[in-house]
Design an enzyme around this catalytic site. Sequence first.
Site, PDB file in Angstrom:
ATOM      1  N   GLU A  78      55.574 -23.415 -62.167  1.00 26.24           N
ATOM      2  CA  GLU A  78      56.096 -22.521 -61.147  1.00 26.24           C
ATOM      3  C   GLU A  78      56.682 -23.302 -59.974  1.00 26.24           C
ATOM      4  OE1 GLU A  78      56.432 -19.398 -61.450  1.00 26.24           O
ATOM      5  OE2 GLU A  78      55.129 -18.909 -63.159  1.00 26.24           O
ATOM      6  N   ARG A  88      49.071  -5.225 -59.533  1.00 30.51           N
ATOM      7  CA  ARG A  88      49.421  -4.220 -60.551  1.00 30.51           C
ATOM      8  C   ARG A  88      48.179  -3.512 -61.054  1.00 30.51           C
ATOM      9  NH1 ARG A  88      49.244  -4.264 -65.938  1.00 30.51           N
ATOM     10  NH2 ARG A  88      48.687  -6.474 -65.989  1.00 30.51           N
ATOM     11  N   CYS A 141      47.348 -14.988 -59.615  1.00 25.51           N
ATOM     12  CA  CYS A 141      47.986 -16.279 -59.892  1.00 25.51           C
ATOM     13  C   CYS A 141      48.813 -16.740 -58.703  1.00 25.51           C
ATOM     14  CB  CYS A 141      48.861 -16.176 -61.140  1.00 25.51           C
ATOM     15  SG  CYS A 141      47.942 -16.036 -62.695  1.00 25.51           S
ATOM     16  N   HIS A 165      51.975 -21.340 -65.637  1.00 27.52           N
ATOM     17  CA  HIS A 165      51.599 -20.181 -66.443  1.00 27.52           C
ATOM     18  C   HIS A 165      51.659 -20.537 -67.929  1.00 27.52           C
ATOM     19  CE1 HIS A 165      52.133 -17.050 -63.139  1.00 27.52           C
ATOM     20  NE2 HIS A 165      51.028 -16.685 -63.764  1.00 27.52           N
TER      21      HIS A 165
END
Length: 215
Positions: A78, A88, A141, A165
Amino acid sequence: MKILVTGFDPFGSDKINPAIEAVKRLPATIKGAKIIKLEIPTVFNKSAQVVHQAIVKEQPDYVLNVGQAGGRSALTPERVAININDGRIPDNDGYQPLDEPIQPDGDTAYFTQLPIKAMAKAIRAAGLPAIVSNTAGTYVCNHIFYQVQYMRTKEFPKLKAGFIHIPFLPEQVITRPNQPSMALADIVKGLTAAIGAIVERDGQSDIKAVEGQNH
């Protein structure tokens, strides 16, 4: 050199998390660097507390946080962490922040100090798919990625840190048709290659390579 590598515990409906499973299987040393392995909770704020304690205790040169990204088919170092919590789903403590800043006095975003392009190249050289990602999401994350960067600015200026990831494991997609997955042994192989690139590029800037994306 010491590298603290963290992996999350299972969350949501999953009984396994490839992040901690892969981290537990990493070698004790990679290219001469000592690997410190740490399981962290998939919980906003608490995850950062656990990592902070480990940084204070171990004084690592690098921190690499590892997390699951269901739906991705490649290992994805990332580039940037953003100052937002927007869950979410609830975390493992039942907390679901919506549109909340991670640190009110923190920067809008922080870029990683890790050689993400060299990491992606090393993973591909090991025979596995890898691309640089420009979004770590807005769940735990991104939260831990941002929090460690915030810690750098406030307490640990010599620390270098970042996030990668990884895909689902095959057993996680049995009830998720058409979702990509990767064998645990391959994830471990890819992470080992990525960490090797971190060690090799220590004290140097990242390589110049095409990793940009249009979307």
